[in-house]
Design a protein around this motif. Structure first.
Motif, PDB file in Angstrom:
ATOM      1  N   UNK A 100       0.831  -1.202   0.000  1.00 21.18           N
ATOM      2  CA  UNK A 100       0.000   0.000   0.000  1.00 21.18           C
ATOM      3  C   UNK A 100       0.871   1.259   0.000  1.00 21.18           C
ATOM      4  N   UNK A 101       1.939   1.230   0.796  1.00 19.07           N
ATOM      5  CA  UNK A 101       2.855   2.372   0.867  1.00 19.07           C
ATOM      6  C   UNK A 101       3.521   2.612  -0.486  1.00 19.07           C
ATOM      7  N   UNK A 102       3.978   1.532  -1.130  1.00 22.50           N
ATOM      8  CA  UNK A 102       4.634   1.669  -2.428  1.00 22.50           C
ATOM      9  C   UNK A 102       3.659   2.178  -3.484  1.00 22.50           C
ATOM     10  N   UNK A 103       2.425   1.700  -3.433  1.00 21.70           N
ATOM     11  CA  UNK A 103       1.424   2.192  -4.394  1.00 21.70           C
ATOM     12  C   UNK A 103       1.218   3.687  -4.241  1.00 21.70           C
ATOM     13  N   UNK A 104       1.162   4.147  -2.991  1.00 25.23           N
ATOM     14  CA  UNK A 104       0.974   5.579  -2.754  1.00 25.23           C
ATOM     15  C   UNK A 104       2.165   6.383  -3.275  1.00 25.23           C
ATOM     16  N   UNK A 105       3.377   5.851  -3.060  1.00 23.30           N
ATOM     17  CA  UNK A 105       4.577   6.546  -3.538  1.00 23.30           C
ATOM     18  C   UNK A 105       4.602   6.605  -5.062  1.00 23.30           C
ATOM     19  N   UNK A 106       4.270   5.468  -5.690  1.00 24.47           N
ATOM     20  CA  UNK A 106       4.268   5.416  -7.154  1.00 24.47           C
ATOM     21  C   UNK A 106       3.222   6.361  -7.728  1.00 24.47           C
ATOM     22  N   UNK A 107       2.040   6.356  -7.150  1.00 23.35           N
ATOM     23  CA  UNK A 107       0.980   7.254  -7.625  1.00 23.35           C
ATOM     24  C   UNK A 107       1.429   8.705  -7.533  1.00 23.35           C
ATOM     25  N   UNK A 108       2.109   9.037  -6.425  1.00 22.47           N
ATOM     26  CA  UNK A 108       2.578  10.410  -6.249  1.00 22.47           C
ATOM     27  C   UNK A 108       3.645  10.757  -7.284  1.00 22.47           C
ATOM     28  N   UNK A 109       4.559   9.836  -7.538  1.00 25.87           N
ATOM     29  CA  UNK A 109       5.631  10.095  -8.508  1.00 25.87           C
ATOM     30  C   UNK A 109       5.074  10.192  -9.934  1.00 25.87           C
ATOM     31  N   UNK A 110       4.117   9.326 -10.238  1.00 30.39           N
ATOM     32  CA  UNK A 110       3.531   9.363 -11.585  1.00 30.39           C
ATOM     33  C   UNK A 110       2.743  10.651 -11.817  1.00 30.39           C
ATOM     34  N   UNK A 111       2.324  11.299 -10.729  1.00 31.01           N
ATOM     35  CA  UNK A 111       1.591  12.554 -10.860  1.00 31.01           C
ATOM     36  C   UNK A 111       2.462  13.786 -10.904  1.00 31.01           C
ATOM     37  N   UNK A 112       3.788  13.613 -10.847  1.00 31.34           N
ATOM     38  CA  UNK A 112       4.695  14.755 -10.871  1.00 31.34           C
ATOM     39  C   UNK A 112       4.749  15.391 -12.260  1.00 31.34           C
ATOM     40  N   UNK A 113       5.203  16.623 -12.298  1.00 33.44           N
ATOM     41  CA  UNK A 113       5.370  17.359 -13.551  1.00 33.44           C
ATOM     42  C   UNK A 113       6.450  16.664 -14.391  1.00 33.44           C
ATOM     43  N   UNK A 114       6.115  16.173 -15.585  1.00 37.43           N
ATOM     44  CA  UNK A 114       7.102  15.456 -16.403  1.00 37.43           C
ATOM     45  C   UNK A 114       8.259  16.333 -16.853  1.00 37.43           C
ATOM     46  N   UNK A 115       8.058  17.622 -16.910  1.00 40.06           N
ATOM     47  CA  UNK A 115       9.144  18.506 -17.292  1.00 40.06           C
ATOM     48  C   UNK A 115      10.171  18.678 -16.188  1.00 40.06           C
ATOM     49  N   UNK A 116       9.722  18.624 -14.939  1.00 40.87           N
ATOM     50  CA  UNK A 116      10.613  18.824 -13.800  1.00 40.87           C
ATOM     51  C   UNK A 116      11.166  17.515 -13.250  1.00 40.87           C
ATOM     52  N   UNK A 117      10.391  16.422 -13.373  1.00 41.50           N
ATOM     53  CA  UNK A 117      10.803  15.133 -12.799  1.00 41.50           C
ATOM     54  C   UNK A 117      10.693  13.998 -13.829  1.00 41.50           C
ATOM     55  N   UNK A 118      11.366  14.114 -14.964  1.00 39.05           N
ATOM     56  CA  UNK A 118      11.244  13.059 -15.984  1.00 39.05           C
ATOM     57  C   UNK A 118      11.807  11.720 -15.524  1.00 39.05           C
ATOM     58  N   UNK A 119      12.872  11.749 -14.741  1.00 41.77           N
ATOM     59  CA  UNK A 119      13.483  10.487 -14.304  1.00 41.77           C
ATOM     60  C   UNK A 119      12.567   9.751 -13.337  1.00 41.77           C
ATOM     61  N   UNK A 120      12.063  10.440 -12.321  1.00 35.92           N
ATOM     62  CA  UNK A 120      11.197   9.784 -11.341  1.00 35.92           C
ATOM     63  C   UNK A 120       9.963   9.183 -11.997  1.00 35.92           C
ATOM     64  N   UNK A 121       9.393   9.892 -12.965  1.00 34.52           N
ATOM     65  CA  UNK A 121       8.218   9.354 -13.646  1.00 34.52           C
ATOM     66  C   UNK A 121       8.573   8.104 -14.448  1.00 34.52           C
TER      67      UNK A 121
END
Length: 225
Positions: A172-193
């Protein structure tokens, strides 16, 4: 004379075993001479006969756990395989005993001449020297492995403790982290996405051993050069 008899009946091994159990349950704050005497149904004098203070008690508990972890190390196989096995044994010991990470850091920085640090460095260093790399690189290579093991295993144990006391499931914790990372701005955080999906299903032990392999690849490459 009666006090001596009681102290002898309560062995150092029993005291250390009880201390480890208290540390596993409640961390360093849960280990006091009062809680220890209650657990062992004895008086403080019997404990002080073997261990003078809490610092000695923590050192003894750390030494006991590490000795057990290294006792199971393999005696055959390639140096790389044996380093992986030793590293995983330490990783699992820290995973089972989350308080161990802090104590290892304390011993490494404050008393590297004690019993724990030399035992770990010797176990890994012997295998590093068998890799055929120049002797001048042995200390640096062994230190890189030891610090990686302490850091990665310690972080894993800390994460587990946060989940344990927070009542959160790892998936559950990992899902929340992934959801948050996938919602980041692709221009600012392309690697994390781009790696978010890898985080969701990763295995902590496999990730840890991959890090060991990366370090070993660098060590052996340096030896060839």
């Amino acid at each position: 004379m009666a006090q001596r008899t009681r102290a002898d009946a309560l062995s150092r091994e029993r005291i250390v075993e009880a201390a480890v159990a208290l540390l596993d349950a409640d961390g360093e704050r849960g280990l006091t001479f009062r809680t220890l005497t209650e657990r062992l149904a004895t008086g403080p004098g019997a404990i002080y006969w073997h261990l003078a203070n809490k610092g000695e008690l923590l050192d003894a508990a750390t030494d006991s756990v590490i000795a057990d972890a290294l006792t199971a190390e393999p005696g055959v196989g390639s140096p790389q395989d044996e380093i992986r096995a030793v590293a995983l044994g330490l990783f699992e010991a820290i995973d089972r005993h989350p308080w161990l990470s802090t104590q290892l850091a304390v011993q490494l920085s404050r008393s590297p001449w004690g019993t724990v640090t030399p035992r770990i460095f010797e176990s890994i260093g012997r295998r590093v020297s068998a890799l055929g790399v120049p002797e001048a690189t042995w200390f640096t290579a062994t230190s890189a492995l030891v610090h990686y093991i302490f850091g990665a295993a310690g972080q894993n144990a800390a994460n587990a403790q946060v989940l344990r006391f927070g009542g959160t499931d790892r998936a559950e914790f990992l899902r929340a982290a992934v959801d948050a990372w996938e919602g980041l701005d692709p221009g600012e955080f392309p690697f994390l996405k781009s790696i978010a999906g890898q985080v969701r299903e990763h295995d902590d032990r496999e990730q840890f051993l991959t890090g060991i392999d990366l370090i070993l690849t660098g060590i052996t490459a340096q030896g060839r050069s």
